[in-house]
Design a protein around this motif. Structure first.
Motif, PDB file in Angstrom:
ATOM      1  N   PHE A   1       0.813  -1.219   0.000  1.00 13.51           N
ATOM      2  CA  PHE A   1       0.000   0.000   0.000  1.00 13.51           C
ATOM      3  C   PHE A   1       0.846   1.268   0.000  1.00 13.51           C
ATOM      4  O   PHE A   1       0.393   2.322  -0.422  1.00 13.51           O
ATOM      5  CB  PHE A   1      -0.956   0.000   1.195  1.00 13.51           C
TER       6      PHE A   1
ATOM      7  N   ALA B   1       0.195   4.305  -2.581  1.00 10.23           N
ATOM      8  CA  ALA B   1       0.056   5.702  -2.187  1.00 10.23           C
ATOM      9  C   ALA B   1       0.977   6.592  -3.016  1.00 10.23           C
ATOM     10  O   ALA B   1       0.633   7.725  -3.350  1.00 10.23           O
ATOM     11  CB  ALA B   1       0.359   5.864  -0.701  1.00 10.23           C
TER      12      ALA B   1
ATOM     13  N   LEU C   1      -7.698   4.716  -0.186  1.00  7.90           N
ATOM     14  CA  LEU C   1      -6.774   4.704   0.951  1.00  7.90           C
ATOM     15  C   LEU C   1      -7.308   5.501   2.141  1.00  7.90           C
ATOM     16  O   LEU C   1      -7.099   5.120   3.286  1.00  7.90           O
ATOM     17  CB  LEU C   1      -5.410   5.246   0.545  1.00  7.90           C
ATOM     18  N   ASN C   2      -7.991   6.594   1.870  1.00  8.87           N
ATOM     19  CA  ASN C   2      -8.408   7.441   2.984  1.00  8.87           C
ATOM     20  C   ASN C   2      -9.853   7.242   3.411  1.00  8.87           C
ATOM     21  O   ASN C   2     -10.202   7.489   4.558  1.00  8.87           O
ATOM     22  CB  ASN C   2      -8.178   8.915   2.631  1.00  8.87           C
TER      23      ASN C   2
ATOM     24  N   THR D   1     -11.081  -3.929   2.475  1.00 10.10           N
ATOM     25  CA  THR D   1     -10.086  -2.877   2.268  1.00 10.10           C
ATOM     26  C   THR D   1      -9.675  -2.280   3.611  1.00 10.10           C
ATOM     27  O   THR D   1      -8.491  -2.057   3.877  1.00 10.10           O
ATOM     28  CB  THR D   1     -10.661  -1.772   1.367  1.00 10.10           C
TER      29      THR D   1
ATOM     30  N   LEU E   1      -5.929  -2.506   5.090  1.00 16.15           N
ATOM     31  CA  LEU E   1      -5.201  -1.269   5.401  1.00 16.15           C
ATOM     32  C   LEU E   1      -4.785  -1.248   6.866  1.00 16.15           C
ATOM     33  O   LEU E   1      -3.710  -0.747   7.204  1.00 16.15           O
ATOM     34  CB  LEU E   1      -6.062  -0.052   5.079  1.00 16.15           C
TER      35      LEU E   1
ATOM     36  N   GLY F   1       5.210   5.324   0.343  1.00 19.52           N
ATOM     37  CA  GLY F   1       4.030   5.821   1.036  1.00 19.52           C
ATOM     38  C   GLY F   1       4.305   6.979   1.964  1.00 19.52           C
ATOM     39  O   GLY F   1       3.400   7.626   2.461  1.00 19.52           O
TER      40      GLY F   1
END
Lengths: 291, 268
Positions: free
Chosen positions: A212, A216, A240-241, A248, A252, B262
């Motif tokens: 991840f 990003a 992602l947010n 998911t 995460l 990231g």
């Protein structure tokens, strides 16, 4: 604008067991100059999706449903000859393992030159000049063209793979975990290089990863796969947010962060209880298989 | 935190000789470890980070005397391991165990899980057959496996389960120091967290000290108390994990930390 790549309802099953979906009803699109990341655990079907797009599924597997349109052209109806003209020419692919994907008995110059002579008909000095240019582009001294893969480091081999895949300036690049086997500093260089090439050549990139952090850094859109199905698909910021799907969120949550602020959590499959029966049945099936 | 060092390495040097030139007639040597000194406090985790070729796996093997050192000494509870006789060293090995990187290659495919985990007990002559079986069973249960798994072979398990078996094999001897060489790098991120949490819990329960070799700086941030950064066989920087991540002093460490994927997005 027509998307560069449009995958619609892609389904892949083993020939021996057509009831078992390895890739089930997968749909997504890719725009030119953008990066779509496919993330998921091992066995989630992300590599199979990429291979299906390239028409490189092994004989034991079968695409039963779904359409794949590239630059408006359906790829699934093309014969082997036509597909071969597209592969390496308009679609480049970087495979996961640079150690095993290069031919150990041919020089890297020869291997980079192959798509150029096959697709573009380059010969002799023009070919050599192009190879030198490509090596320079990926940060390898052009004199190394006569080296064999075993004379290069892992990072350099992956650069050779990149040089091969972009040799014909493809409209789309499929990268299957291109940095997984590499050190972080080399990974950062390769990601920067791919990003630069993507911008310069307005290339669309389908990027397969399980990291991840990488997502990003490079993604525009993200496809999250779980056991052959797309569970979430959206922009990088959204996925992602503000993840919507419980898988998911669970995935995460178990990614360690570099600041050590987030408590480490084991993955939580509690959400599966609330899923419709079909998913649960599919899951039971894949759980009984040793991964 | 406890401070007395349980394992200390002083100025370790290890040189590898490579054949080179025509027909491999020439040779050149390079230092995989160049005066490396580290110290592991009892009950804590010391992470060794670095890129491939930095010498971190060589360090792991030299600490356990699995590779001979050129010079330098390794002190375990004050005793120099290099000067011990081979019988005495074998005795000490009970207290010094290792968890390997590749869960697919580090288990003998022809042995049942029960046999793999019991082998250390057998070698060290601990208990009779029934006691050994009981200890193996307890250990397997502790790492999340079942009694029926004792009769299975390694290929019947997933990567995460195999790593659990590797951990059980190392811990069944109730060692004091465990060297983990990239124990989670071959695993999916979802499995990774489970194994890391298991290692942390076991550390608490069994008062273990870990040397944790890793190239994944995000994992290290979560598991380590102290960090040693290695580059080309040398220790570049060492200290408490918070301090190094917050304010790395050396350019190499800064570059390494900036390469964590990231980070850019997090910072933005």
């Amino acid at each position: 604008m027509t998307p560069l790549l449009q995958v619609d309802g892609l389904t892949v099953v083993p020939r021996a067991a057509p009831g078992r979906c390895l890739v089930s009803d997968v749909s997504f699109t890719l725009q030119p100059g953008k990066t779509t990341c496919v993330v998921g655990e091992s066995g989630s079907g992300k590599s199979l999706t990429a291979l299906a797009v390239m028409g490189l599924l092994s004989r034991q597997l079968q695409r039963t449903r779904g359409s794949i349109r590239f630059q408006g052209q359906g790829l699934t109806t093309l014969d082997a000859e036509a597909m071969r003209r597209i592969r390496g020419r308009s679609i480049g692919m970087i495979f996961q393992e640079p150690m095993t994907s290069l031919n150990p008995v041919l020089t890297i110059g020869h291997q980079i030159g192959e798509p150029l002579s096959v697709h573009l008909g380059l010969r002799g000095r023009a070919l050599q000049a192009r190879i030198a240019g490509l090596l320079q582009q990926v940060g390898i001294p052009p004199e190394r063209a006569n080296s064999y893969p075993d004379e290069l480091s892992g990072g350099q081999r992956q650069r050779v793979m990149i040089a091969m895949s972009i040799a014909c300036e493809p409209a789309m690049l499929i990268a299957d975990e291109p940095t997984t086997a590499l050190d972080v500093t080399v990974q950062a260089q390769i990601l920067r290089l791919l990003d630069e090439l993507k911008t310069r050549m307005n290339m669309g990139m389908l990027f397969i990863t399980h990291d991840f952090g990488v997502v990003a850094d490079i993604a525009d859109d993200v496809v999250v796969m779980f056991r052959g199905e797309v569970v979430e698909y959206g922009s990088v910021d959204q996925v992602l947010n503000r993840p919507q799907h419980p898988y998911t969120k669970a995935l995460l949550a178990c990614v360690p962060d570099a600041d050590g602020k987030k408590p480490l959590l084991p993955i939580d499959y509690a959400w599966l209880e609330q899923q419709p029966a079909t998913t649960a049945a599919n899951l039971q099936h894949s759980m009984s298989e040793p991964a | 935190m406890m401070t007395s060092p349980i394992l200390t390495a002083r100025k370790l040097v290890k040189t590898y000789t490579q054949r080179s030139g025509k027909f491999g007639l020439g040779s050149h040597s390079f230092r995989a470890l160049d005066e490396v000194s580290i110290s592991l406090s009892a009950g804590s985790t010391l992470a060794v980070v670095g890129e491939s070729g930095s010498g971190k796996s060589t360090l792991a093997r030299c600490l356990l005397q699995l590779l001979p050192l050129d010079s330098g000494e390794v002190l375990f509870e004050g005793r120099n391991l290099a000067t011990l006789s081979s019988a005495a060293l074998r005795q000490e090995r009970r207290n010094l165990q290792m968890v390997f990187q590749d869960p697919f290659a580090s288990l003998n495919p022809r042995m049942k899980i029960g046999e793999i985990v019991a082998e250390g007990l057998l070698i060290h002559g601990m208990g009779n057959a029934d006691e050994r079986r009981e200890r193996v069973l307890q250990m397997l249960k502790r790492v999340g496996l079942q009694e029926a798994d004792m009769q299975k072979y390694p290929h019947q398990f997933s990567g995460g389960q195999r790593q659990r078996i590797g951990i059980a094999r190392a811990l069944v001897l109730q060692p004091k120091v465990v060297v983990c060489d990239e124990p989670v790098s071959a695993l999916d991120v979802s499995i990774q967290a489970q194994i890391l949490l298991l290692l942390k819990d076991l550390q608490q329960e069994m008062a273990l000290s870990y040397v944790f070799i890793s190239h994944d700086l995000r994992v290290v941030r979560h598991i380590a108390d102290e960090v040693v950064v290695m580059h080309q066989g040398k220790v570049v920087e060492q200290g408490a994990v918070e301090a190094i991540y917050a304010a790395p002093q050396q350019a190499y460490t800064q570059n390494l930390l900036n390469s964590i994927p990231g980070r850019r997005a997090v910072a933005a």
